[in-house]
Design an enzyme around this catalytic site. Structure first.
Site, PDB file in Angstrom:
ATOM      1  CB  ILE A 175      -0.954   0.001   1.220  1.00 58.06           C
ATOM      2  CG1 ILE A 175      -1.982  -1.132   1.091  1.00 58.06           C
ATOM      3  CG2 ILE A 175      -1.672   1.340   1.337  1.00 58.06           C
ATOM      4  CD1 ILE A 175      -2.871  -1.298   2.316  1.00 58.06           C
ATOM      5  CG  ASN A 209       1.312   2.490   4.344  1.00 54.72           C
ATOM      6  OD1 ASN A 209       0.168   2.104   4.191  1.00 54.72           O
ATOM      7  ND2 ASN A 209       2.367   1.767   3.951  1.00 54.72           N
ATOM      8  CE1 TYR A 216      -2.487  -5.077  10.638  1.00 56.37           C
ATOM      9  CE2 TYR A 216      -4.889  -5.245  10.574  1.00 56.37           C
ATOM     10  CZ  TYR A 216      -3.702  -4.798  10.021  1.00 56.37           C
ATOM     11  OH  TYR A 216      -3.718  -4.064   8.862  1.00 56.37           O
ATOM     12  CE  LYS A 243      -2.995  -1.406  10.997  1.00 59.65           C
ATOM     13  NZ  LYS A 243      -2.148  -0.369  10.377  1.00 59.65           N
ATOM     14  CB  THR A 252      -0.327  -6.117  -0.037  1.00 60.28           C
ATOM     15  OG1 THR A 252      -0.741  -6.706   1.209  1.00 60.28           O
ATOM     16  CG2 THR A 252      -1.177  -4.884  -0.346  1.00 60.28           C
TER      17      THR A 252
END
Length: 257
Positions: free
Chosen positions: A14, A86, A153, A157, A188
């Site tokens: 990304i 990012n 994760y 986030k 990705t």
């Protein structure tokens, strides 16, 4: 006048797509990554038809000194107009089996890194009296906990979404806007690893997991890095100057809020 943006984790995935799209739209990009070779390669491929002089830099996003060094150097030489935090990592494991070391590492990069880089960028912008913009990459896993095998994760986030709001509130007086994007199932290299991990944990195949992700997405395909990059470009544009503290879902409808 050409504007300059730093993008972290821009050596691949990304981040590289964000750097690519911004360069095409006339931004001068500083491609940063902990992998300096990847950053250099990504930088060399950027469009420079608007006369930009793109640069690359090695950056450990969780190191405050490293982040401040990059932010101040760019601000003093080029002018720091925008920063995109990012860089991120993921690791899949059942909650009951997740080693605390993996939890610590995920939060170090995904959440502490956003804090460290956001602070460094904002300090440089305030010092140089720049009306800047900061965009953080969160995730649809930052808006819902119903995500298998990604508890660390998810925690990181959710933190990015809250931190984005806190940054936006405090930096508004300096005319710095802060927003985040919340991607879904993005195709990705990191996703390829997650496909294998989830397939192993579920006792199925990577192809089966991939199809389940497509089935979960009303628009009927996996998200591409460019889908995220174009929304980031909007958040850095003048069209978004009266938006701050928002976390935009960019996931093809996989999660709606």
């Amino acid at each position: 006048m050409t504007k300059t943006v730093v993008v972290t984790g821009a050596g691949s995935g990304i981040g590289r797509a964000i750097a690519t799209v911004l360069a095409v739209r006339g931004w001068q990009v500083v491609v940063s990554d902990i992998n300096e070779e990847a950053a250099e390669a990504a930088c060399a491929a950027l469009d420079d038809s608007a006369g930009q002089r793109h640069e690359f830099a090695r950056l450990n996003v969780s190191d405050p000194g490293d982040a401040q060094r990059v932010a101040d150097d760019v601000a003093d030489r080029l002018g720091l107009d925008a920063w995109v935090s990012n860089a991120g990592i993921s690791f899949m494991q059942k909650f009951l089996d997740l080693p605390i070391e993996r939890y610590d590492k995920t939060l170090e990069i995904n959440l502490k890194g956003v804090f460290v880089c956001g602070q460094a960028a904002a300090r440089a912008m305030v010092r140089t009296n720049r009306a800047g913009a900061i965009v953080n990459t969160a995730s649809m896993a930052g808006k819902q906990g119903k995500v298998p095998y990604l508890s660390d994760y998810v925690a990181s986030k959710f933190g990015v979404v809250g931190l984005t709001q806190a940054m936006a509130f405090e930096l508004a007086e300096h005319n710095i806007i802060v927003n985040s994007v919340c991607p879904g199932y993005v195709e990705t290299p990191m996703q390829e690893r997650e496909l294998d991990w989830e397939a192993s944990l579920r006792g199925t195949t990577a192809a089966g997991v991939k199809q389940s992700w497509i089935d979960d997405t009303p628009l009927g395909r996996l998200e591409q890095p460019e889908d995220v990059a174009r929304v980031v470009a909007f958040l850095l544009s003048e069209d978004a100057r009266f938006m701050t503290g928002e976390s935009l879902a960019v996931n093809g409808g996989a999660f709606m809020d």
